[in-house]
Design an enzyme around this catalytic site. Structure first.
Site, PDB file in Angstrom:
ATOM      1  N   LYS A  94      49.155  59.621  32.606  1.00 17.82           N
ATOM      2  CA  LYS A  94      47.800  59.482  32.041  1.00 17.82           C
ATOM      3  C   LYS A  94      47.293  58.048  32.195  1.00 17.82           C
ATOM      4  O   LYS A  94      46.207  57.819  32.726  1.00 17.82           O
ATOM      5  CB  LYS A  94      47.791  59.865  30.543  1.00 17.82           C
ATOM      6  CG  LYS A  94      48.261  61.273  30.248  1.00 17.82           C
ATOM      7  CD  LYS A  94      48.178  61.593  28.768  1.00 17.82           C
ATOM      8  CE  LYS A  94      49.138  60.792  27.893  1.00 17.82           C
ATOM      9  NZ  LYS A  94      50.575  61.088  28.130  1.00 17.82           N
ATOM     10  N   ARG A 108      45.336  64.786  20.143  1.00 14.93           N
ATOM     11  CA  ARG A 108      46.718  65.204  20.324  1.00 14.93           C
ATOM     12  C   ARG A 108      47.104  66.346  19.397  1.00 14.93           C
ATOM     13  O   ARG A 108      48.248  66.809  19.427  1.00 14.93           O
ATOM     14  CB  ARG A 108      47.621  64.019  19.981  1.00 14.93           C
ATOM     15  CG  ARG A 108      48.126  63.236  21.173  1.00 14.93           C
ATOM     16  CD  ARG A 108      49.242  62.422  20.628  1.00 14.93           C
ATOM     17  NE  ARG A 108      50.089  61.713  21.508  1.00 14.93           N
ATOM     18  CZ  ARG A 108      49.798  60.713  22.310  1.00 14.93           C
ATOM     19  NH1 ARG A 108      48.578  60.340  22.495  1.00 14.93           N
ATOM     20  NH2 ARG A 108      50.721  60.094  22.967  1.00 14.93           N
ATOM     21  N   ARG A 165      60.073  52.991  33.108  1.00 13.71           N
ATOM     22  CA  ARG A 165      58.734  52.375  33.056  1.00 13.71           C
ATOM     23  C   ARG A 165      58.798  50.934  32.565  1.00 13.71           C
ATOM     24  O   ARG A 165      59.582  50.592  31.693  1.00 13.71           O
ATOM     25  CB  ARG A 165      57.840  53.181  32.111  1.00 13.71           C
ATOM     26  CG  ARG A 165      56.508  52.481  31.846  1.00 13.71           C
ATOM     27  CD  ARG A 165      55.495  53.368  31.221  1.00 13.71           C
ATOM     28  NE  ARG A 165      55.916  53.873  29.927  1.00 13.71           N
ATOM     29  CZ  ARG A 165      55.188  54.727  29.212  1.00 13.71           C
ATOM     30  NH1 ARG A 165      54.033  55.175  29.689  1.00 13.71           N
ATOM     31  NH2 ARG A 165      55.632  55.143  28.054  1.00 13.71           N
ATOM     32  N   ARG A 167      58.651  49.436  26.735  1.00 12.02           N
ATOM     33  CA  ARG A 167      58.159  49.885  25.434  1.00 12.02           C
ATOM     34  C   ARG A 167      59.323  50.301  24.543  1.00 12.02           C
ATOM     35  O   ARG A 167      60.270  50.918  25.014  1.00 12.02           O
ATOM     36  CB  ARG A 167      57.202  51.074  25.624  1.00 12.02           C
ATOM     37  CG  ARG A 167      55.744  50.667  25.565  1.00 12.02           C
ATOM     38  CD  ARG A 167      54.807  51.746  26.022  1.00 12.02           C
ATOM     39  NE  ARG A 167      54.891  53.000  25.285  1.00 12.02           N
ATOM     40  CZ  ARG A 167      54.079  54.034  25.479  1.00 12.02           C
ATOM     41  NH1 ARG A 167      53.104  53.946  26.378  1.00 12.02           N
ATOM     42  NH2 ARG A 167      54.219  55.151  24.790  1.00 12.02           N
ATOM     43  N   ARG A 209      59.422  62.631  21.377  1.00 10.95           N
ATOM     44  CA  ARG A 209      58.011  62.647  21.805  1.00 10.95           C
ATOM     45  C   ARG A 209      57.714  63.914  22.599  1.00 10.95           C
ATOM     46  O   ARG A 209      56.638  64.515  22.446  1.00 10.95           O
ATOM     47  CB  ARG A 209      57.703  61.404  22.649  1.00 10.95           C
ATOM     48  CG  ARG A 209      57.604  60.128  21.807  1.00 10.95           C
ATOM     49  CD  ARG A 209      57.766  58.863  22.629  1.00 10.95           C
ATOM     50  NE  ARG A 209      56.770  58.696  23.669  1.00 10.95           N
ATOM     51  CZ  ARG A 209      56.931  57.901  24.730  1.00 10.95           C
ATOM     52  NH1 ARG A 209      58.052  57.224  24.904  1.00 10.95           N
ATOM     53  NH2 ARG A 209      55.972  57.793  25.606  1.00 10.95           N
TER      54      ARG A 209
HETATM   55  P1  AP5 Z   1      52.240  56.483  32.555  1.00 14.57           P
HETATM   56  O1  AP5 Z   1      51.004  56.541  33.360  1.00 14.57           O
HETATM   57  O2  AP5 Z   1      52.530  55.248  31.807  1.00 14.57           O
HETATM   58  O3  AP5 Z   1      52.372  57.781  31.624  1.00 14.57           O
HETATM   59  P2  AP5 Z   1      51.531  58.272  30.365  1.00 14.57           P
HETATM   60  O4  AP5 Z   1      51.169  59.694  30.619  1.00 14.57           O
HETATM   61  O5  AP5 Z   1      50.438  57.320  30.059  1.00 14.57           O
HETATM   62  O6  AP5 Z   1      52.676  58.275  29.286  1.00 14.57           O
HETATM   63  P3  AP5 Z   1      52.741  57.609  27.815  1.00 14.57           P
HETATM   64  O7  AP5 Z   1      54.184  57.407  27.500  1.00 14.57           O
HETATM   65  O8  AP5 Z   1      51.829  56.444  27.725  1.00 14.57           O
HETATM   66  O9  AP5 Z   1      52.197  58.769  26.962  1.00 14.57           O
HETATM   67  P4  AP5 Z   1      52.364  58.955  25.470  1.00 14.57           P
HETATM   68  O10 AP5 Z   1      51.379  60.014  25.253  1.00 14.57           O
HETATM   69  O11 AP5 Z   1      53.734  59.236  25.038  1.00 14.57           O
HETATM   70  O12 AP5 Z   1      52.076  57.495  24.877  1.00 14.57           O
HETATM   71  P5  AP5 Z   1      50.804  56.812  24.172  1.00 14.57           P
HETATM   72  O13 AP5 Z   1      50.827  55.386  24.496  1.00 14.57           O
HETATM   73  O14 AP5 Z   1      49.596  57.601  24.459  1.00 14.57           O
HETATM   74  O15 AP5 Z   1      53.463  56.800  33.565  1.00 14.57           O
HETATM   75  C1  AP5 Z   1      54.806  56.875  33.106  1.00 14.57           C
HETATM   76  C2  AP5 Z   1      55.749  56.271  34.158  1.00 14.57           C
HETATM   77  O16 AP5 Z   1      55.750  57.102  35.315  1.00 14.57           O
HETATM   78  C3  AP5 Z   1      55.322  54.883  34.645  1.00 14.57           C
HETATM   79  O17 AP5 Z   1      56.470  54.125  34.877  1.00 14.57           O
HETATM   80  C4  AP5 Z   1      54.580  55.161  35.954  1.00 14.57           C
HETATM   81  O18 AP5 Z   1      54.664  54.082  36.857  1.00 14.57           O
HETATM   82  C5  AP5 Z   1      55.307  56.383  36.469  1.00 14.57           C
HETATM   83  N1  AP5 Z   1      54.424  57.317  37.210  1.00 14.57           N
HETATM   84  C6  AP5 Z   1      53.128  57.623  36.930  1.00 14.57           C
HETATM   85  N2  AP5 Z   1      52.652  58.530  37.819  1.00 14.57           N
HETATM   86  C7  AP5 Z   1      53.681  58.825  38.658  1.00 14.57           C
HETATM   87  C8  AP5 Z   1      53.826  59.698  39.777  1.00 14.57           C
HETATM   88  N3  AP5 Z   1      52.809  60.469  40.198  1.00 14.57           N
HETATM   89  N4  AP5 Z   1      55.036  59.751  40.401  1.00 14.57           N
HETATM   90  C9  AP5 Z   1      56.080  58.963  39.974  1.00 14.57           C
HETATM   91  N5  AP5 Z   1      55.998  58.114  38.928  1.00 14.57           N
HETATM   92  C10 AP5 Z   1      54.821  58.045  38.266  1.00 14.57           C
HETATM   93  O19 AP5 Z   1      51.167  57.013  22.642  1.00 14.57           O
HETATM   94  C11 AP5 Z   1      52.252  56.327  22.068  1.00 14.57           C
HETATM   95  C12 AP5 Z   1      52.392  56.659  20.596  1.00 14.57           C
HETATM   96  O20 AP5 Z   1      51.192  56.266  19.898  1.00 14.57           O
HETATM   97  C13 AP5 Z   1      52.548  58.144  20.256  1.00 14.57           C
HETATM   98  O21 AP5 Z   1      53.914  58.537  20.357  1.00 14.57           O
HETATM   99  C14 AP5 Z   1      52.027  58.175  18.813  1.00 14.57           C
HETATM  100  O22 AP5 Z   1      52.983  57.669  17.918  1.00 14.57           O
HETATM  101  C15 AP5 Z   1      50.872  57.173  18.859  1.00 14.57           C
HETATM  102  N6  AP5 Z   1      49.585  57.835  19.186  1.00 14.57           N
HETATM  103  C16 AP5 Z   1      48.778  57.567  20.239  1.00 14.57           C
HETATM  104  N7  AP5 Z   1      47.701  58.373  20.244  1.00 14.57           N
HETATM  105  C17 AP5 Z   1      47.825  59.182  19.169  1.00 14.57           C
HETATM  106  C18 AP5 Z   1      47.050  60.249  18.636  1.00 14.57           C
HETATM  107  N8  AP5 Z   1      45.916  60.649  19.221  1.00 14.57           N
HETATM  108  N9  AP5 Z   1      47.502  60.874  17.514  1.00 14.57           N
HETATM  109  C19 AP5 Z   1      48.627  60.474  16.888  1.00 14.57           C
HETATM  110  N10 AP5 Z   1      49.422  59.481  17.344  1.00 14.57           N
HETATM  111  C20 AP5 Z   1      49.025  58.830  18.477  1.00 14.57           C
HETATM  112 MG    MG Z   2      50.017  55.962  28.486  1.00 20.60          MG
END
Ligand code: AP5
Ligand code: MG
Ligand code: ZN
Length: 214
Positions: A13, A88, A127, A160, A171
């Site tokens: 994402k 979410r 990552r 992270r 997660r």
């Molecule tokens: P990356 O692009 O970083 O993945 P992502 O989908 O953004 O994954 P996140 O871990 O950020 O998602 P998340 O939903 O768990 O975390 P968030 O920060 O939103 O890619 C991942 C890796 O793969 C990278 O190394 C990249 O280089 C690699 N990659 C990408 N594309 C690729 C491809 N095509 N092929 C190979 N490799 C690839 O949330 C974190 C925390 O915040 C949550 O756990 C929660 O506690 C809180 N939070 C955030 N939003 C909310 C909400 N709305 N409600 C409640 N809690 C929330």
């Molecule tokens: Mg992300």
């Protein structure tokens, strides 16, 4: 254009949102990045969010809805936005629907990036993130040009604290129970764009743009 991007942790994402928002000239908003910034600054909200994030739990709906509402009302969202990581839960999706209706904003699409669960652990544990601008890298799949340095801004890369195996599994479980139901929620509103995220980063981007008619 007003868009959501969803998918399991590690689906790509953040990686796609960065380029996509530039390409479409819309404002990129990530609730996860907003919380990480609040933690870094030591704000009250950051302290609250930290406990949940470190365990891989969701931050309570009321907190997330509040900060998202505030963010969407800022002037830079008027040119269009891409929301990464919100909603979410069904409660958050309903709150967003109300919010947008009040603001007179229409959602144009929901990009859903699908990747098989067994690939996600390796993506997340490998990552690295830029401490300065938040860009995502991967030790194998998306290496920076200079080791440990961000290509975009030269910032230092870090891992992270929620990218370890135990927290990642939690997660992923929470994604399946709380967030996956939103796929049907948006499909029933004819907004869903299903994208195969198990391909090269460039190919995923091309598929997303094509799904938006670009
Ligand atoms: P990356 O692009 O970083 O993945 P992502 O989908 O953004 O994954 P996140 O871990 O950020 O998602 P998340 O939903 O768990 O975390 P968030 O920060 O939103 O890619 C991942 C890796 O793969 C990278 O190394 C990249 O280089 C690699 N990659 C990408 N594309 C690729 C491809 N095509 N092929 C190979 N490799 C690839 O949330 C974190 C925390 O915040 C949550 O756990 C929660 O506690 C809180 N939070 C955030 N939003 C909310 C909400 N709305 N409600 C409640 N809690 C929330
Ligand atoms: Mg992300
Ligand atoms: Zn950077």
């Amino acid at each position: 254009m007003n868009l959501l991007i969803m998918g399991p942790p590690g689906a790509g994402k953040g990686t796609q949102a960065e380029t996509l928002a530039q390409e479409l000239q819309i404002t990129n908003i990530s609730t996860g990045d907003m919380f990480r910034e609040a933690i870094r600054q030591g704000t009250e909200m950051g302290k609250k969010a930290k406990e949940y994030m470190e365990m891989g739990e969701l931050v309570p709906d009321s907190v997330v809805v509040g900060i998202t509402r505030e963010r969407l009302s800022q002037p830079d969202c008027a040119r269009g936005f891409l929301l990464d990581g919100f909603p979410r839960t069904v409660v958050q999706a309903e709150a967003l629907e109300d919010m947008l209706e009040t603001m007179g904003i229409v959602l144009d699409g929901v990009i859903n990036i699908a990747v098989p669960r067994e690939k996600l652990l390796e993506r997340l544990t490998g990552r690295r993130i830029c401490r300065n601008c938040g860009a995502s890298y991967h030790l194998r799949y998306n290496k920076p040009e200079v080791e440990n340095k961000c290509d975009a801004c030269g910032g230092e890369l870090y891992q992270r604290s929620d990218d370890n195996e135990v927290v990642v599994n939690n997660r992923l479980d929470i994604y399946e129970s709380k967030t996956e139901p939103l796929i049907d929620y948006y499909a029933s509103r004819s907004l869903l764009k299903n994208i195969n995220g198990d391909q090269d980063i460039e190919k995923v981007l091309a598929d997303i743009l094509a799904s938006l008619g670009k």
